[in-house]
Design a protein around this motif. Structure first.
Motif, PDB file in Angstrom:
ATOM      1  N   PHE A  37       0.802  -1.072  -0.185  1.00  0.00           N
ATOM      2  CA  PHE A  37      -0.052  -0.179   0.094  1.00  0.00           C
ATOM      3  C   PHE A  37       1.050   1.329   0.120  1.00  0.00           C
ATOM      4  CE2 PHE A  37      -2.268   3.299   2.606  1.00  0.00           C
ATOM      5  CZ  PHE A  37      -3.482   3.167   2.003  1.00  0.00           C
ATOM      6  N   LEU A  38       0.584   2.332  -0.768  1.00  0.00           N
ATOM      7  CA  LEU A  38       1.175   3.540  -0.752  1.00  0.00           C
ATOM      8  C   LEU A  38       0.086   4.661  -1.074  1.00  0.00           C
ATOM      9  CD1 LEU A  38       3.877   5.351  -0.732  1.00  0.00           C
ATOM     10  CD2 LEU A  38       3.957   4.570  -3.273  1.00  0.00           C
ATOM     11  N   GLU A  39       0.165   5.592   0.029  1.00  0.00           N
ATOM     12  CA  GLU A  39      -0.369   7.088  -0.034  1.00  0.00           C
ATOM     13  C   GLU A  39       0.585   8.093   0.086  1.00  0.00           C
ATOM     14  OE1 GLU A  39      -4.957   6.106   0.515  1.00  0.00           O
ATOM     15  OE2 GLU A  39      -3.997   6.448   2.356  1.00  0.00           O
ATOM     16  N   LEU A  40       0.040   9.250  -0.517  1.00  0.00           N
ATOM     17  CA  LEU A  40       0.556  10.540  -0.182  1.00  0.00           C
ATOM     18  C   LEU A  40      -0.533  11.348   0.444  1.00  0.00           C
ATOM     19  CD1 LEU A  40       3.318  12.186  -0.432  1.00  0.00           C
ATOM     20  CD2 LEU A  40       2.321  13.117  -2.792  1.00  0.00           C
ATOM     21  N   TYR A  41       0.012  12.309   1.517  1.00  0.00           N
ATOM     22  CA  TYR A  41      -0.806  13.100   1.837  1.00  0.00           C
ATOM     23  C   TYR A  41      -0.331  14.399   1.923  1.00  0.00           C
ATOM     24  CZ  TYR A  41      -3.458   8.828   3.896  1.00  0.00           C
ATOM     25  OH  TYR A  41      -3.958   7.859   3.770  1.00  0.00           O
ATOM     26  N   ARG A  42      -0.950  15.515   1.971  1.00  0.00           N
ATOM     27  CA  ARG A  42      -0.676  16.835   2.082  1.00  0.00           C
ATOM     28  C   ARG A  42      -1.409  17.607   3.192  1.00  0.00           C
ATOM     29  NH1 ARG A  42      -0.027  21.146  -3.128  1.00  0.00           N
ATOM     30  NH2 ARG A  42       1.625  22.418  -2.334  1.00  0.00           N
ATOM     31  N   ASP A  43      -0.746  18.246   4.113  1.00  0.00           N
ATOM     32  CA  ASP A  43      -1.234  18.956   5.197  1.00  0.00           C
ATOM     33  C   ASP A  43      -2.022  20.204   4.764  1.00  0.00           C
ATOM     34  OD1 ASP A  43      -1.160  21.194   7.447  1.00  0.00           O
ATOM     35  OD2 ASP A  43      -0.532  19.353   8.211  1.00  0.00           O
ATOM     36  N   LYS A  44      -3.287  20.187   5.243  1.00  0.00           N
ATOM     37  CA  LYS A  44      -4.262  21.137   4.732  1.00  0.00           C
ATOM     38  C   LYS A  44      -3.974  22.711   5.081  1.00  0.00           C
ATOM     39  CE  LYS A  44      -8.633  18.785   4.537  1.00  0.00           C
ATOM     40  NZ  LYS A  44      -9.087  19.484   2.923  1.00  0.00           N
ATOM     41  N   THR A  45      -3.366  22.708   6.160  1.00  0.00           N
ATOM     42  CA  THR A  45      -2.819  24.294   6.677  1.00  0.00           C
ATOM     43  C   THR A  45      -1.428  24.480   6.374  1.00  0.00           C
ATOM     44  OG1 THR A  45      -2.429  23.285   8.737  1.00  0.00           O
ATOM     45  CG2 THR A  45      -4.454  24.511   8.660  1.00  0.00           C
ATOM     46  N   ASN A  46      -0.477  23.488   6.519  1.00  0.00           N
ATOM     47  CA  ASN A  46       0.618  24.008   6.005  1.00  0.00           C
ATOM     48  C   ASN A  46       1.308  23.119   4.717  1.00  0.00           C
ATOM     49  OD1 ASN A  46       3.672  24.350   5.736  1.00  0.00           O
ATOM     50  ND2 ASN A  46       4.132  23.807   7.740  1.00  0.00           N
ATOM     51  N   THR A  47       0.949  23.769   3.505  1.00  0.00           N
ATOM     52  CA  THR A  47       0.835  22.722   2.365  1.00  0.00           C
ATOM     53  C   THR A  47       2.146  22.607   1.742  1.00  0.00           C
ATOM     54  OG1 THR A  47       0.689  24.912   1.109  1.00  0.00           O
ATOM     55  CG2 THR A  47      -1.550  23.828   1.581  1.00  0.00           C
ATOM     56  N   GLU A  48       3.356  22.764   2.673  1.00  0.00           N
ATOM     57  CA  GLU A  48       4.578  22.596   2.312  1.00  0.00           C
ATOM     58  C   GLU A  48       4.978  21.038   2.639  1.00  0.00           C
ATOM     59  OE1 GLU A  48       7.133  25.763   3.646  1.00  0.00           O
ATOM     60  OE2 GLU A  48       6.483  27.064   2.212  1.00  0.00           O
TER      61      GLU A  48
END
Length: 98
Positions: A37-48
């Motif tokens: 399994f592999l997923e990538l997430y991005r923080d909603k408030t700190n998009t870096e």
């Protein structure tokens, strides 16, 4: 099952380059022996800030990936883009609800 969580923070002007590299290699990483399994997430408030979650059959499978040419190629393009030291955790899944 062995779970790996990696937190990465990028320079704002390097995010597109990171995403291009990730998208070019995500299927190869997912197809690597032992990766389930592999997923990538991005923080909603700190998009870096991004997180990868990957599930491995065993710690040995993850270590084999980390020693592979694929990892070395991906990481060599990713590492210069960071604006902070990446953090990584290896965890055991205790519960999962769907």
């Amino acid at each position: 099952m062995f779970v790996r969580i990696v937190k990465m923070s990028f320079n704002e002007n390097a995010i597109d380059e990171f995403l291009k590299n990730f998208n070019a290699n995500k299927h190869k990483i997912r197809a690597f022996k032992g990766c389930q399994f592999l997923e990538l997430y991005r923080d909603k408030t700190n998009t870096e800030v991004f997180f990868t979650y990957s599930y491995w059959n065993s710690e040995d499978d993850l270590e084999a990936y980390r020693q592979s040419d694929l990892f070395k190629t991906v990481w060599s393009k990713t590492k210069p883009l960071f604006n902070a030291k990446p953090e990584a955790w290896s965890v055991d899944k205790v519960a999962s609800l769907e």
